[in-house]
Design a protein around this motif. Structure first.
Motif, short mmCIF file in Angstrom:
data_model
loop_
_atom_site.label_atom_id
_atom_site.label_comp_id
_atom_site.label_asym_id
_atom_site.label_seq_id
_atom_site.Cartn_x
_atom_site.Cartn_y
_atom_site.Cartn_z
N ARG A 1 8.11 -38.43 12.42
CA ARG A 1 8.65 -38.78 11.11
C ARG A 1 8.77 -37.50 10.30
O ARG A 1 8.00 -36.55 10.49
N THR A 2 9.71 -37.47 9.38
CA THR A 2 9.86 -36.34 8.48
C THR A 2 9.50 -36.78 7.08
O THR A 2 9.98 -37.81 6.59
N TYR A 3 8.62 -36.01 6.44
CA TYR A 3 8.22 -36.29 5.06
C TYR A 3 9.09 -35.47 4.12
O TYR A 3 9.09 -34.24 4.17
N VAL A 4 9.81 -36.18 3.26
CA VAL A 4 10.68 -35.55 2.27
C VAL A 4 10.00 -35.72 0.91
O VAL A 4 9.90 -36.84 0.39
N SER A 5 9.49 -34.61 0.36
CA SER A 5 8.75 -34.68 -0.89
C SER A 5 9.68 -34.43 -2.07
O SER A 5 10.44 -33.46 -2.07
N VAL A 6 9.60 -35.32 -3.06
CA VAL A 6 10.44 -35.20 -4.25
C VAL A 6 9.57 -34.92 -5.47
O VAL A 6 8.34 -34.98 -5.41
N ASP A 7 10.23 -34.64 -6.59
CA ASP A 7 9.52 -34.18 -7.79
C ASP A 7 9.03 -35.31 -8.69
O ASP A 7 8.78 -35.11 -9.87
N GLY A 8 8.90 -36.50 -8.14
CA GLY A 8 8.31 -37.62 -8.86
C GLY A 8 7.29 -38.29 -7.96
O GLY A 8 6.53 -37.63 -7.27
N GLY A 9 7.30 -39.63 -7.95
CA GLY A 9 6.40 -40.34 -7.06
C GLY A 9 5.79 -41.56 -7.71
O GLY A 9 6.44 -42.26 -8.48
#
Length: 461
Positions: free
Chosen positions: A344-352
């Motif tokens: 799996r690829t974890y795509v981190s964004v600037d919220g959450g």
């Protein structure tokens, strides 16, 4: 994990998951039921809402940002008004409320349901006619009830014997006779998450039907004669797709209506069947149209009233999510991309989880797409995660995104209009995002972004 196990997991998610992106040709596709109606992907590959590119939105307002398609929200209000022309449609403000939205729903002819003093203050400050406001809540304070009475709120949905006594005393003091509905807990399983199913017996809302509390509450109000009992109210939960729950609920509430008539000679003129109508978050969701809902609910009520020899009461409903949910998407910027050995690829964004707690709280599913460009890359299984110090800080559990997703890309998550900004927090001292409304290619700020200065201003120690 062994390679064959990883492959099996990938296949299982592909078969059951929310994503519809299975080929390079599809990875840029937008499923219309998930997005505001004006959202398109332009010739440059970027999403646009009402003609305004998300690139321009991000440049002007930053990310994360909640993007509301005003024409879409208004059209959904009109859809409900057209489907329920003789009934009262109460927008459930708990889904998302700000003064701009209050004005929009008021201009489109809807009523408004509030459940706290803060929501009531927002409604009144935006000019919502108080007679078109309904006041919910299982623990309304004396101050909140006083404000509702002084403002002339159209109806109060009473939720406990304590509240009946409290409201009766306040009404006597003022010499007024407020209109009330009794919230009835009908014991219906709404086939939804435990925390958003509200009509089973073991929960905090309403008066139990099975135990006789609902009938006793109605009798108490009628016998004391201070409050004007207009009818009964039932709300069986949220994100509901199956009308059978409403059928059972209506049958049980109308049986109580008949019991009240037989015992006190009063036929109550109103019935509120609540809301909770589901929307599409993924391809697995198939929501009913307002027209379908109206047809089903009327058929249910007409049939049950005929069976109980009752006049058909004036109906009201309370859609919130069904109006604002699909009208909003959240726009993020990718910060890091981390691949876990092909699993799996974890795509981190600037919220959450501070701007969308629903995935962590309710195990909710969402979809996502790269919004700032189109891609010809192969699809890959991705998990969109936030920046918070929690392993459960997940925005989208499983989605197929292009394999070339990279830092700086914009990612859009649809269906975030309901309960995302409303339940947002400052976890990890992250300021809450702004809300913008877009119409005819123009964006306006309707809720500004919080700043670190806002957070520090509250810290008086």
């Amino acid at each position: 994990m062994r390679a064959h196990e990883a492959g099996a997991l990938h296949a299982d998610i592909s078969n059951r998951g929310p994503a519809w992106l299975h080929t390079p040709e599809d990875v840029n596709a937008l499923l219309p039921t998930l997005w505001p109606r004006s959202v398109t992907r332009g010739a440059d590959g970027a999403l646009a809402v009402a003609g305004l590119s998300v690139r321009d939105i991000a440049a002007e307002f930053g990310t994360p940002v909640y993007v509301l398609d005003e024409a879409d929200l208004r059209s959904r209000c009109r859809d409900f008004r057209a489907a329920f022309p003789t009934e009262d449609v109460y927008y459930a403000g708990k889904a998302f409320l700000c003064r701009a939205v209050v004005r929009m729903i008021a201009e489109e002819g809807l009523h408004l349901d509030v459940c706290t003093g803060g929501e009531l203050a927002t409604a009144l400050s935006a000019g919502m006619p108080p007679e078109r406001i309904g006041f919910h809540g299982n623990n309304k304070s004396a101050a909140e009830l006083s404000r509702a009475l002084d403002a002339g709120v159209g109806r109060i949905i009473v939720d406990s014997f304590t509240e009946i006594d409290r409201l009766t005393a306040l009404a006597r003091e003022r010499g007024v006779r407020p209109r009330v509905l009794v919230r009835v807990t009908v014991g219906v399983e709404a086939h939804t998450h435990e925390f958003i199913a509200t009509a089973h017996e073991d929960q905090k809302f309403g008066f139990s039907l099975a135990g006789g509390a609902a009938a006793n509450a109605a009798f108490k109000i009628l016998d004391e004669g201070v409050l004007e009992l207009r009818g009964l109210h039932s709300h069986i939960g949220s994100q509901i797709f199956d009308a059978s729950g409403f059928e059972v609920s209506a049958r049980r509430v109308l049986a109580l209506q008949s019991q009240i008539r037989d015992a006190r000679g009063v036929e109550l003129p109103e019935l509120d069947l609540g809301g909770g109508f589901g929307i599409a978050y993924t391809t697995q969701d198939d929501p009913a149209t307002p027209q379908d809902l109206a047809k089903r609910l009327r058929k249910i009520v007409d049939s049950e009233c005929a069976a109980e020899n009752l006049a058909v009461p004036h109906l009201s409903i309370e859609p919130g999510r069904a109006i604002v949910g699909p009208s909003v998407f959240t726009l993020y910027e990718v910060g890091t991309v981390k691949n876990l050995d092909g699993l799996r690829t974890y795509v981190s964004v600037d919220g959450g989880m501070s701007d969308n707690i629903r995935t962590a709280l309710y195990d909710a599913s969402y979809s996502a797409t790269v919004a700032s460009r189109a891609s010809g890359a192969e699809p890959m299984l991705a998990r969109v995660v936030g920046k918070h110090c929690e392993s459960g800080d997940i925005v989208v559990k499983d989605e197929f995104l292009p394999a070339d997703v990279q830092p700086g890309d914009l990612v859009a998550v649809p269906g975030t209009g309901a309960y995302c900004r409303s339940m947002a927090s400052n976890y990890n001292h992250v300021p809450r995002p702004p809300v913008i409304a877009v119409r005819d290619g123009q964006a306006r700020l309707i809720v500004r972004r919080e700043t670190e200065e806002d957070l520090l201003a509250l810290d008086v120690g």
